[in-house]
Write a protein that holds these residues in place. Structure first.
Motif, PDB file in Angstrom:
ATOM      1  N   GLY A  81      42.294  78.395 -12.299  1.00  0.00           N
ATOM      2  CA  GLY A  81      43.186  77.274 -12.084  1.00  0.00           C
ATOM      3  C   GLY A  81      44.504  77.756 -11.520  1.00  0.00           C
ATOM      4  O   GLY A  81      44.725  78.962 -11.363  1.00  0.00           O
ATOM      5  N   VAL A  82      45.368  76.811 -11.205  1.00  0.00           N
ATOM      6  CA  VAL A  82      46.694  77.144 -10.704  1.00  0.00           C
ATOM      7  C   VAL A  82      47.720  76.284 -11.432  1.00  0.00           C
ATOM      8  O   VAL A  82      47.386  75.223 -11.956  1.00  0.00           O
ATOM      9  CB  VAL A  82      46.820  76.926  -9.174  1.00  0.00           C
ATOM     10  N   PHE A  83      48.946  76.762 -11.477  1.00  0.00           N
ATOM     11  CA  PHE A  83      50.022  75.976 -12.054  1.00  0.00           C
ATOM     12  C   PHE A  83      51.318  76.294 -11.323  1.00  0.00           C
ATOM     13  O   PHE A  83      51.440  77.337 -10.671  1.00  0.00           O
ATOM     14  CB  PHE A  83      50.155  76.199 -13.568  1.00  0.00           C
ATOM     15  N   ASP A  84      52.247  75.379 -11.434  1.00  0.00           N
ATOM     16  CA  ASP A  84      53.545  75.524 -10.791  1.00  0.00           C
ATOM     17  C   ASP A  84      54.532  76.121 -11.789  1.00  0.00           C
ATOM     18  O   ASP A  84      54.660  75.646 -12.914  1.00  0.00           O
ATOM     19  CB  ASP A  84      54.047  74.152 -10.316  1.00  0.00           C
ATOM     20  N   HIS A  85      55.196  77.178 -11.369  1.00  0.00           N
ATOM     21  CA  HIS A  85      56.261  77.770 -12.183  1.00  0.00           C
ATOM     22  C   HIS A  85      57.496  77.886 -11.297  1.00  0.00           C
ATOM     23  O   HIS A  85      57.526  78.682 -10.362  1.00  0.00           O
ATOM     24  CB  HIS A  85      55.864  79.140 -12.723  1.00  0.00           C
ATOM     25  N   GLN A  86      58.475  77.052 -11.556  1.00  0.00           N
ATOM     26  CA  GLN A  86      59.734  77.043 -10.823  1.00  0.00           C
ATOM     27  C   GLN A  86      59.513  76.967  -9.311  1.00  0.00           C
ATOM     28  O   GLN A  86      60.108  77.710  -8.539  1.00  0.00           O
ATOM     29  CB  GLN A  86      60.577  78.261 -11.190  1.00  0.00           C
ATOM     30  N   GLY A  87      58.585  76.090  -8.904  1.00  0.00           N
ATOM     31  CA  GLY A  87      58.331  75.868  -7.487  1.00  0.00           C
ATOM     32  C   GLY A  87      57.395  76.868  -6.839  1.00  0.00           C
ATOM     33  O   GLY A  87      57.153  76.817  -5.638  1.00  0.00           O
ATOM     34  N   ARG A  88      56.835  77.755  -7.611  1.00  0.00           N
ATOM     35  CA  ARG A  88      55.913  78.760  -7.071  1.00  0.00           C
ATOM     36  C   ARG A  88      54.544  78.562  -7.721  1.00  0.00           C
ATOM     37  O   ARG A  88      54.448  78.427  -8.940  1.00  0.00           O
ATOM     38  CB  ARG A  88      56.439  80.150  -7.371  1.00  0.00           C
ATOM     39  N   MET A  89      53.496  78.559  -6.907  1.00  0.00           N
ATOM     40  CA  MET A  89      52.147  78.393  -7.442  1.00  0.00           C
ATOM     41  C   MET A  89      51.649  79.724  -8.002  1.00  0.00           C
ATOM     42  O   MET A  89      51.721  80.760  -7.334  1.00  0.00           O
ATOM     43  CB  MET A  89      51.190  77.886  -6.362  1.00  0.00           C
ATOM     44  N   ILE A  90      51.152  79.657  -9.231  1.00  0.00           N
ATOM     45  CA  ILE A  90      50.626  80.830  -9.932  1.00  0.00           C
ATOM     46  C   ILE A  90      49.121  80.648 -10.087  1.00  0.00           C
ATOM     47  O   ILE A  90      48.662  79.616 -10.584  1.00  0.00           O
ATOM     48  CB  ILE A  90      51.259  80.983 -11.335  1.00  0.00           C
TER      49      ILE A  90
END
Length: 157
Positions: free
Chosen positions: A118-127
């Motif tokens: 999966g992916v998630f957003d951390h402070q505008g950056r995709m992780i």
């Protein structure tokens, strides 16, 4: 009902950022002495002494096909049942909180093949959230196909 939060260790591979659930990490080891393993495949060519145990070090960027580059001197030792494996990465970044409902599942088969669950957003950056179980299963399957030696072709690093 409020979503529970978990912690994610963020690290870099090339220009991309990846995450690993903190429950899957036993320890981040600062600059361990790397011992060469003769005749080992390029991605598993070193091991460390981790509290009296020999732990193989997987060059994760090379395994995933990233261009060669400088690796972080720290390695990420995975927790049991994969305690016999450490990951060399380009850059260990930080630990961040993540709510379970913040993870978006993979939509492409290519992401799944790259061990991303999966992916998630951390402070505008995709992780990209690494699927450690799928990575380990792939390593085991690759080793079984070659009679104990992983066959996976790594890019030159």
């Amino acid at each position: 009902m409020q979503a529970s939060a978990q912690q994610i260790l963020i690290f870099g591979l090339g220009e991309e950022w990846y995450g690993l659930e903190i429950d899957e990490v036993q320890e981040v080891v600062a600059a361990p002495r790397l011992h060469p393993v003769p005749r080992a495949p390029c991605c598993l060519s070193h091991a460390i002494n981790f509290h009296g145990r020999v732990v193989a070090v997987l060059d994760l960027p090379a395994w995933l096909g990233f261009e060669g580059g400088k690796r972080d001197p720290r390695v990420i030792v995975l927790s049991a049942p994969s305690a016999g494996l450490a990951l060399a990465v380009d850059q260990v970044r930080r630990i961040v909180p993540l709510k379970d409902d913040a993870v978006m599942p993979c939509e492409s088969e290519e992401d799944a093949r790259a061990f991303i669950r999966g992916v998630f957003d951390h402070q505008g950056r995709m992780i990209n959230l690494l699927d450690a179980d799928r990575l380990l299963a792939s390593l085991r399957q690759d080793a079984n196909l070659r009679g104990g030696t992983p066959a996976h072709e790594c890019s030159d690093s």
